[in-house]
Design an enzyme around this catalytic site. Structure first.
Site, PDB file in Angstrom:
ATOM      1  N   GLU A 137       0.826  -1.195   0.000  1.00  0.00           N
ATOM      2  CA  GLU A 137       0.000   0.000   0.000  1.00  0.00           C
ATOM      3  C   GLU A 137       0.867   1.253   0.000  1.00  0.00           C
ATOM      4  O   GLU A 137       1.979   1.247   0.515  1.00  0.00           O
ATOM      5  CB  GLU A 137      -0.947  -0.002   1.194  1.00  0.00           C
ATOM      6  N   CYS A 150       7.520  -4.945  15.442  1.00  0.00           N
ATOM      7  CA  CYS A 150       7.100  -3.913  16.405  1.00  0.00           C
ATOM      8  C   CYS A 150       5.675  -4.211  16.871  1.00  0.00           C
ATOM      9  O   CYS A 150       4.794  -4.519  16.079  1.00  0.00           O
ATOM     10  CB  CYS A 150       7.178  -2.519  15.781  1.00  0.00           C
ATOM     11  N   GLY A 160       7.259  -2.066   5.816  1.00  0.00           N
ATOM     12  CA  GLY A 160       8.635  -2.529   5.601  1.00  0.00           C
ATOM     13  C   GLY A 160       9.645  -1.649   6.294  1.00  0.00           C
ATOM     14  O   GLY A 160       9.356  -0.526   6.701  1.00  0.00           O
ATOM     15  N   GLU A 161      10.847  -2.202   6.432  1.00  0.00           N
ATOM     16  CA  GLU A 161      11.943  -1.466   7.058  1.00  0.00           C
ATOM     17  C   GLU A 161      12.968  -1.154   5.950  1.00  0.00           C
ATOM     18  O   GLU A 161      13.637  -2.061   5.448  1.00  0.00           O
ATOM     19  CB  GLU A 161      12.561  -2.332   8.177  1.00  0.00           C
ATOM     20  N   SER A 170      12.426   5.913  14.285  1.00  0.00           N
ATOM     21  CA  SER A 170      11.267   5.531  15.098  1.00  0.00           C
ATOM     22  C   SER A 170      11.793   5.145  16.473  1.00  0.00           C
ATOM     23  O   SER A 170      12.282   4.041  16.667  1.00  0.00           O
ATOM     24  CB  SER A 170      10.551   4.338  14.446  1.00  0.00           C
ATOM     25  N   ASN A 219      -2.176   4.822  16.466  1.00  0.00           N
ATOM     26  CA  ASN A 219      -3.342   4.443  15.685  1.00  0.00           C
ATOM     27  C   ASN A 219      -3.615   2.984  16.074  1.00  0.00           C
ATOM     28  O   ASN A 219      -2.870   2.091  15.673  1.00  0.00           O
ATOM     29  CB  ASN A 219      -2.963   4.580  14.204  1.00  0.00           C
ATOM     30  N   CYS A 271       0.235   2.266   8.768  1.00  0.00           N
ATOM     31  CA  CYS A 271       1.078   1.214   8.220  1.00  0.00           C
ATOM     32  C   CYS A 271       0.475  -0.175   8.171  1.00  0.00           C
ATOM     33  O   CYS A 271       0.234  -0.785   9.201  1.00  0.00           O
ATOM     34  CB  CYS A 271       2.298   1.061   9.116  1.00  0.00           C
TER      35      CYS A 271
HETATM   36  N1  SAH Z   1      10.115   0.492   9.420  1.00  0.00           N
HETATM   37  C1  SAH Z   1      10.232   1.914   9.375  1.00  0.00           C
HETATM   38  C2  SAH Z   1       9.194   2.614   8.513  1.00  0.00           C
HETATM   39  C3  SAH Z   1       7.775   2.180   8.594  1.00  0.00           C
HETATM   40  S1  SAH Z   1       6.744   2.639   9.915  1.00  0.00           S
HETATM   41  C4  SAH Z   1      10.264   2.480  10.768  1.00  0.00           C
HETATM   42  O1  SAH Z   1      10.171   1.727  11.714  1.00  0.00           O
HETATM   43  O2  SAH Z   1      10.453   3.696  10.910  1.00  0.00           O
HETATM   44  C5  SAH Z   1       6.436   4.344   9.816  1.00  0.00           C
HETATM   45  C6  SAH Z   1       6.156   4.958  11.190  1.00  0.00           C
HETATM   46  O3  SAH Z   1       4.824   4.637  11.661  1.00  0.00           O
HETATM   47  C7  SAH Z   1       7.092   4.427  12.248  1.00  0.00           C
HETATM   48  O4  SAH Z   1       7.520   5.468  13.083  1.00  0.00           O
HETATM   49  C8  SAH Z   1       6.226   3.433  12.985  1.00  0.00           C
HETATM   50  O5  SAH Z   1       6.756   3.156  14.236  1.00  0.00           O
HETATM   51  C9  SAH Z   1       4.890   4.148  12.972  1.00  0.00           C
HETATM   52  N2  SAH Z   1       3.736   3.286  13.222  1.00  0.00           N
HETATM   53  C10 SAH Z   1       3.555   2.011  12.855  1.00  0.00           C
HETATM   54  N3  SAH Z   1       2.359   1.548  13.277  1.00  0.00           N
HETATM   55  C11 SAH Z   1       1.773   2.564  13.916  1.00  0.00           C
HETATM   56  C12 SAH Z   1       0.520   2.708  14.588  1.00  0.00           C
HETATM   57  N4  SAH Z   1      -0.340   1.712  14.677  1.00  0.00           N
HETATM   58  N5  SAH Z   1       0.233   3.913  15.143  1.00  0.00           N
HETATM   59  C13 SAH Z   1       1.129   4.945  15.038  1.00  0.00           C
HETATM   60  N6  SAH Z   1       2.293   4.873  14.428  1.00  0.00           N
HETATM   61  C14 SAH Z   1       2.637   3.689  13.891  1.00  0.00           C
END
Ligand code: SAH
Length: 342
Positions: A84, A108, A156-157, A211, A287, A330
């Protein structure tokens, strides 16, 4: 796949197929205009047959438009895998949030992208494909680019798919292609330290976003398994190195999780951790993901946390949430589709 190649490599490819240079240019233009091969009108059937196995095979499978104008796209690749992308309209143009992997293996605890693990990495051409397809979908072309900003913050990372991401950055910033400015690109990582150093050594002008989400290693390990490998201290050291090399301000994402990382002590520790680093903190209200048990703090508490940080002299803002009605966070939408179908 041809979208993995630079302009010069595509010209070389065409010549290898016995085609003149102007055909190479036409192929390049078709790819960068986000066209499917069957839509290309200036190539003969014979030429198309010659290149059809190498021509990009990705499509926009579905599109969702949020009440706030945010759009979400499902892009499907040759093997049926989907990712997406989220498109946000700002005053200055369009910002596209890309996925760098199909799924994620970082684990995570608050994130939907990682619920089904990693399916596979995306290639540089598949990363670029997301930009080319969506640029076209909103009326842009190679010449008249509509997408101005890119954030590698989808599923993804990015630093777990380092080679492809680096190659993608070179392709998307190439002046012969979309010519997006490095300064308009952000890369978000959960903190894979050796790759932060490697990226710093590339001396690109892109923005590094970390993050962080916790202020002690102990708490971070509870919500982010990568914290078992690298400490917060090591991450901050790597950020300092990144700043030395690039002079780019570092951004930190701090998702507030109720009772986990939202205390006054967290404010104090955050200030200490970040002191001496040119940086900004984005506070994100969690979220909530229905498959996960973690709870958000709500927006009011997020503003409160942010004010406390600011009063400590830390530059911080609360990230506005967009596209919540279309499973904006995400990986939420992909999971819904994997479960319920498209
Ligand atoms: N893997 C990378 C990029 C993807 S996540 C990273 O970890 O940075 C993009 C951002 O959204 C990250 O800061 C992640 O921790 C955050 N994120 C993921 N799920 C979330 C959620 N449910 N609510 C709020 N932020 C979230």
């Amino acid at each position: 796949m041809l979208s993995d190649l630079s302009y010069d490599e595509i010209i070389e490819y065409a010549s290898g197929k016995g085609l003149p240079k102007f055909r190479g240019d036409q192929i390049f233009d078709a790819i960068y205009n986000g066209k499917q091969l069957e839509e290309v009108t200036n190539l003969s059937k014979e030429t198309k047959d010659l290149i059809k196995n190498d021509y990009p095979d990705y499509i926009i499978r579905k599109k969702f438009i949020s009440k706030d104008g945010t759009q979400k796209f499902i892009v499907e690749f040759y093997d049926g895998n989907i990712v997406e992308c989220v498109l946000m309209k700002y005053k200055y143009g369009y910002s596209l949030c890309l996925s760098t992997q199909v799924g994620c293996r970082m684990g995570c605890k608050f994130c939907a992208s990682t619920l089904n693990g990693l399916a596979r990495n995306l290639s540089a051409g598949e990363l670029l494909g997301q930009v080319l397809l969506i640029n076209r979908e909103i009326g842009g072309s190679k010449k008249e680019r509509k997408i101005t900003n890119i954030v590698l913050m989808g599923s993804g990372e990015p630093l777990d798919n380092y080679e492809s991401v680096l190659k993608f950055l070179n392709l998307v910033c190439d002046e012969k292609g979309l010519n997006i400015s490095e300064r308009n690109i952000s890369l978000s990582t959960c903190g894979i330290v050796p790759q932060i150093y490697a990226l710093a050594d590339e001396m690109l002008n892109i923005t590094l976003t970390i993050s962080l989400h916790a202020t002690t290693d102990e708490k971070r390990r509870e919500i982010m398994p990568i914290a078992n490998k690298y400490s917060i201290k090591e991450i901050i050291e790597a950020c300092k190195y990144y700043f030395e090399k690039t002079k780019r301000k570092i951004y930190f994402e701090y998702t507030l999780v109720k009772g986990v990382n939202d205390s006054n002590d967290d404010v104090k520790r955050l200030k200490t951790l970040l002191s001496g680093l040119m940086c900004h903190v984005n506070i994100i209200p969690l979220n909530e993901v229905k498959e996960r048990t973690l709870k958000g703090t709500g927006r009011l508490a997020a503003y409160d946390f942010c004010e406390k940080l600011k009063s400590q002299g830390v530059s911080a803002t609360v990230r506005r949430t967009m596209g919540e009605d279309i499973a904006g966070a995400c990986g939420q939408l992909r999971n819904k589709i994997l479960k319920d179908g498209i």
